[in-house]
Motif scaffolding. Structure first.
Motif, short mmCIF file in Angstrom:
data_model
loop_
_atom_site.label_atom_id
_atom_site.label_comp_id
_atom_site.label_asym_id
_atom_site.label_seq_id
_atom_site.Cartn_x
_atom_site.Cartn_y
_atom_site.Cartn_z
N TYR A 49 5.89 -8.98 -2.83
CA TYR A 49 6.06 -7.94 -1.83
C TYR A 49 4.97 -8.19 -0.81
O TYR A 49 3.92 -9.03 -1.10
CB TYR A 49 5.28 -6.63 -2.51
CG TYR A 49 5.45 -5.44 -1.52
CD1 TYR A 49 6.46 -4.67 -1.16
CD2 TYR A 49 4.19 -5.30 -0.68
CE1 TYR A 49 6.46 -3.66 -0.35
CE2 TYR A 49 4.24 -4.11 0.31
CZ TYR A 49 5.14 -3.47 0.26
OH TYR A 49 5.16 -2.63 1.41
N PRO A 50 5.28 -8.12 0.47
CA PRO A 50 6.43 -7.52 1.04
C PRO A 50 7.64 -8.46 1.08
O PRO A 50 7.31 -9.76 0.63
CB PRO A 50 6.16 -7.36 2.36
CG PRO A 50 5.05 -8.19 2.71
CD PRO A 50 4.42 -8.40 1.63
N LYS A 51 8.80 -8.24 1.12
CA LYS A 51 9.93 -9.05 1.44
C LYS A 51 9.70 -9.80 2.57
O LYS A 51 9.07 -9.54 3.61
CB LYS A 51 11.37 -8.20 1.75
CG LYS A 51 12.44 -9.01 1.92
CD LYS A 51 13.60 -7.93 1.92
CE LYS A 51 14.87 -8.85 2.39
NZ LYS A 51 15.98 -8.06 2.70
N ILE A 52 9.99 -11.23 2.67
CA ILE A 52 9.82 -12.12 3.98
C ILE A 52 10.40 -11.12 5.31
O ILE A 52 11.49 -10.39 5.05
CB ILE A 52 10.65 -13.26 3.77
CG1 ILE A 52 10.35 -14.35 4.81
CG2 ILE A 52 12.10 -13.13 3.53
CD1 ILE A 52 10.76 -15.70 4.58
N GLY A 53 9.89 -11.35 6.55
CA GLY A 53 10.23 -10.78 7.55
C GLY A 53 9.65 -9.47 7.96
O GLY A 53 10.26 -8.78 8.89
N ALA A 54 8.59 -9.21 7.31
CA ALA A 54 8.06 -7.81 7.67
C ALA A 54 7.09 -7.90 9.08
O ALA A 54 6.63 -8.98 9.32
CB ALA A 54 6.95 -7.30 6.68
N MET A 55 7.50 -6.88 9.93
CA MET A 55 6.78 -6.69 11.23
C MET A 55 5.91 -5.65 11.06
O MET A 55 6.20 -4.48 10.58
CB MET A 55 7.66 -6.21 12.43
CG MET A 55 8.43 -7.93 12.52
SD MET A 55 9.75 -7.50 13.99
CE MET A 55 10.68 -6.18 13.90
N ILE A 56 4.58 -5.69 11.33
CA ILE A 56 3.47 -4.85 11.14
C ILE A 56 2.77 -4.87 12.67
O ILE A 56 2.93 -5.52 13.59
CB ILE A 56 2.37 -5.03 10.12
CG1 ILE A 56 1.65 -6.02 10.16
CG2 ILE A 56 3.16 -4.90 8.71
CD1 ILE A 56 0.40 -6.54 9.27
N LYS A 57 2.20 -3.28 12.87
CA LYS A 57 1.49 -3.28 14.03
C LYS A 57 0.07 -3.93 14.00
O LYS A 57 -0.28 -3.96 12.78
CB LYS A 57 1.39 -1.82 14.25
CG LYS A 57 2.72 -0.91 14.46
CD LYS A 57 3.01 -0.81 16.02
CE LYS A 57 4.38 -0.23 15.98
NZ LYS A 57 5.37 -1.23 15.71
N LEU A 67 -2.09 -5.55 5.57
CA LEU A 67 -1.06 -5.83 4.73
C LEU A 67 -1.29 -5.79 3.43
O LEU A 67 -1.98 -6.95 2.87
CB LEU A 67 -0.27 -7.03 5.37
CG LEU A 67 1.03 -7.38 4.65
CD1 LEU A 67 2.14 -6.43 4.95
CD2 LEU A 67 1.48 -8.92 4.96
N TYR A 122 2.79 -14.76 14.98
CA TYR A 122 3.57 -15.11 13.78
C TYR A 122 2.70 -15.79 12.73
O TYR A 122 1.85 -16.64 13.17
CB TYR A 122 4.71 -16.01 14.24
CG TYR A 122 5.34 -16.88 13.06
CD1 TYR A 122 6.55 -16.28 12.48
CD2 TYR A 122 5.07 -17.93 12.60
CE1 TYR A 122 7.12 -16.68 11.45
CE2 TYR A 122 5.50 -18.81 11.59
CZ TYR A 122 6.72 -18.13 10.96
OH TYR A 122 7.42 -18.56 10.02
N ARG A 147 5.82 -19.09 0.12
CA ARG A 147 5.25 -18.37 1.53
C ARG A 147 6.42 -17.53 2.16
O ARG A 147 7.49 -17.52 1.74
CB ARG A 147 5.23 -19.59 2.46
CG ARG A 147 6.31 -20.25 2.98
CD ARG A 147 6.22 -21.55 3.80
NE ARG A 147 7.47 -22.43 3.83
CZ ARG A 147 7.99 -23.14 4.88
NH1 ARG A 147 7.27 -23.23 5.89
NH2 ARG A 147 9.05 -23.91 4.69
N ALA A 195 7.25 -15.25 5.83
CA ALA A 195 6.85 -14.98 7.34
C ALA A 195 6.62 -13.50 7.52
O ALA A 195 7.36 -12.56 7.10
CB ALA A 195 7.92 -15.53 7.88
N ILE A 196 5.65 -13.35 8.53
CA ILE A 196 5.26 -11.97 8.91
C ILE A 196 4.86 -12.08 10.39
O ILE A 196 4.44 -13.14 11.06
CB ILE A 196 3.76 -11.95 8.25
CG1 ILE A 196 3.85 -11.42 6.64
CG2 ILE A 196 3.17 -10.42 8.92
CD1 ILE A 196 4.59 -10.59 6.32
N LYS A 197 5.30 -10.88 11.16
CA LYS A 197 5.01 -10.80 12.64
C LYS A 197 3.90 -9.63 12.64
O LYS A 197 4.27 -8.53 12.25
CB LYS A 197 6.08 -10.60 13.30
CG LYS A 197 6.51 -11.93 13.81
CD LYS A 197 8.04 -11.88 14.91
CE LYS A 197 8.70 -12.92 14.83
NZ LYS A 197 10.00 -12.65 15.51
#
Lengths: 411, 155
Positions: free
Chosen positions: A304-312, A317, A371, A405, A407-409
């Protein structure tokens, strides 16, 4: 003639299996009665969802034989439920399981006498034990090696930690009586070779006698409190966690107590073997320079989280996952958001028992927008840690324990 | 009174006939399904000790891919389907990559340990097909994470 015979066989099987058999096969309850001789359409299907009750996001690598893996985010449960457990088969899943007449025969040159137990006897005669045990395919992570290694291209999802209930193999071997020269225990099972040659076992691997005598090495008949699903080894499975999962044989009906390393199918190199001395990537290694894999290396997975999460920006996180080792325990887990330049500690929970995976979690603050990759690294009590790159290349692409690993944005 | 009785008998006979028809239809359906199921199963459980005959291999190609197996269209496709998928799924081919020597090694291993037969004059065509269509693609030791599906994560 052959057709007629197999038709009769099938009818026999249908009568024996009954509705509960179908339910086990399908991994779901059938709520209405079926007329005799009718095979549910799901058995004709070619997807693991309707055949084995798997989660729709499980990834099919192969359907003959069945090989299906999870994705990281599917493995978020502390104890892996059956719909998210990977499937690894070398042969064909047995068509009929006759639980009433199922037996286990112990033989071999290093056993005092050949002895057969019914499944019922095994369940009643010996104390039962329940453990959470990691099963990981020796080839998990194979897809990352270059030059490519042949076989199913597992990414990260050929691992699980379910709760297994059964009897200790040690208790059984002690009762049967094992000679002093016993060094290996091999298993035999009811699956069918891909060529349908009845004289050929698809896989017959095993474990050193010391491993067989460990507390957590069990002959299991339950998974997560219920009968083991058919595709995972119903009605009897050997579980020897910490070794490649191929030693944890499914549909077990025989054990050979050997005075040498068991020489069953898929025991000999190059199967489940790596070069005894490390080699340059792409090297052709003769079988006599290959050594059988025993302990699996330390490893972890971010679930957790699933790859590709975008947060403010400014949003914290939370991350979590599991770490496991074939040694005593995981001593620490760390995360990095700067590609390994710096590492910060995660909280690491104590294991439920030896060979259970340990849960980690952390809460991450990001310094600015952009990123990021979150990398996690586990270290065990021996000081062994995960590499960030794929480890030493080996011809069959085993034991890749490089860091996972995601990825997060931050936007 | 008699007329009434006759009427009743007529009605009962009608019901009986209707019931009989329903039972026959159900029996017929059951028989039909059973036969169909079994013949389907028979197909799935053929002996895998010889290649699949060419006339049994469908040839539907969509966008350069053989629809049933997912294999790339090319010279030797039907030989690959015939020899290789008699035993195992084409998925173990499509997910792998190797040069000609690598594919040859896999074939030898299958012949030595897994009951694969001698491919005879077909071997060269099969090896050419595999080396051409399923060659390794160069990549780094830890390539960038690709094909990420981005989504918004709310706390």
């Amino acid at each position: 003639m052959k057709k007629q015979q197999s038709r009769q066989e099938r009818r026999k099987f249908l009568r024996k299996a009954g509705i509960s058999g179908f339910a086990a096969l399908l991994g779901a309850d059938i709520v209405f009665a079926l007329p005799r001789g009718y095979i549910p359409i799901a058995l004709e299907a070619k997807d693991p969802q309707s055949l084995f009750g798997k989660h729709p996001d499980m990834v099919t690598l192969n359907d003959q034989p069945w090989n299906v893996e999870a994705q990281a985010h599917l493995l978020d449960d502390k104890v892996t439920p059956d719909d998210k457990m990977f499937i690894r088969n070398n042969g064909l899943v047995p068509e009929s399981i006759d639980v009433e007449n199922w037996s286990l025969t112990i033989r071999g040159e290093a056993v005092n006498q050949e002895k057969t137990y019914s499944l019922k006897e095994l369940k009643e005669k010996f104390p039962k034990h329940t453990y959470q045990l990691v099963l990981e395919c020796g080839g998990n992570g194979r897809a990352e090696y270059f030059p490519p290694a042949d076989g199913n291209q597992w990414t990260i999802g050929a691992v699980s930690c379910a709760e297994w209930t059964g009897i200790r193999l040690r208790d059984l071997l002690n009762e049967v009586g094992v000679k002093a020269n016993a060094i290996y225990v091999g298993y035999h099972a009811a699956d069918t070779h891909l060529s349908r040659d009845p004289n050929k076992e698809p896989i017959s691997r095993g474990i050193p006698i010391e491993k067989a005598m460990e507390d957590e090495t069990i002959l299991a008949f339950q998974m997560n409190g219920k009968d083991i699903p058919l595709v995972h080894g119903h009605p009897l499975r050997l579980i020897a966690s910490g070794f490649p999962a191929s030693v944890s044989g499914k549909w077990i009906n025989g054990l050979s107590i050997r005075d040498k390393i068991h020489d069953g199918e898929k025991m000999a190199p190059p199967s489940y073997s790596i070069p005894c001395e490390t080699v340059e990537p792409g090297t052709s290694v003769p079988n006599e320079k290959m050594c059988v894999i025993e302990k699996m290396p330390v490893k972890s997975l971010i679930t957790y989280p699933k790859i590709g999460a975008m947060i403010k920006e400014g949003q914290k996180l939370p991350i979590r996952g599991h770490a496991w080792t074939a040694e005593e325990r995981i001593s620490k887990t760390e995360y990095s958001i700067d590609f390994g330049a710096s590492w910060k500690p995660c909280r690491t929970a104590a294991p439920k028992n030896r060979f259970a995976w340990q849960h980690f979690d952390a809460e991450i603050d990001f310094p600015k927008k952009g990123y990021y990759e979150i990398w996690v690294k586990a270290t065990d009590n021996t000081g062994a840690a995960q590499p960030m790159l794929t480890p030493g290349w080996n011809p069959k692409g085993y034991i890749n324990n490089s860091c996972h690993r995601i990825a997060i944005k931050v936007t | 009174m008699i007329r009434q009785n006759r009427k009743n008998v007529k009605r009962n006979t009608g019901i009986l006939i209707a019931l009989l028809i329903i039972v026959l239809v159900i029996l017929g359906l059951l028989f039909f399904f059973e036969e169909e199921e079994i013949s389907q199963r028979e197909d799935g459980f053929r002996d895998a000790d010889a290649p699949i005959p060419e006339e049994q291999i469908g040839g539907r190609i969509e966008n350069g891919i053989h629809a049933e197996t997912g294999l790339i269209e090319g010279e030797g496709l039907k030989l690959v389907i015939g020899h290789c998928t008699a035993c195992h799924s084409a998925k173990i081919i499509t997910q792998n990559a190797a040069d000609r020597e690598g594919w040859k090694k896999m074939i030898r291993w299958m012949q030595e340990t897994q009951n694969l037969w001698d491919l005879g004059e077909h071997e060269d065509i099969i090896l050419d097909y595999l080396a051409e269509n399923y060659a390794p693609k160069k990549r780094g030791r830890k390539p960038p994470l690709g094909e990420i599906e981005w989504y918004e994560l709310k706390n």
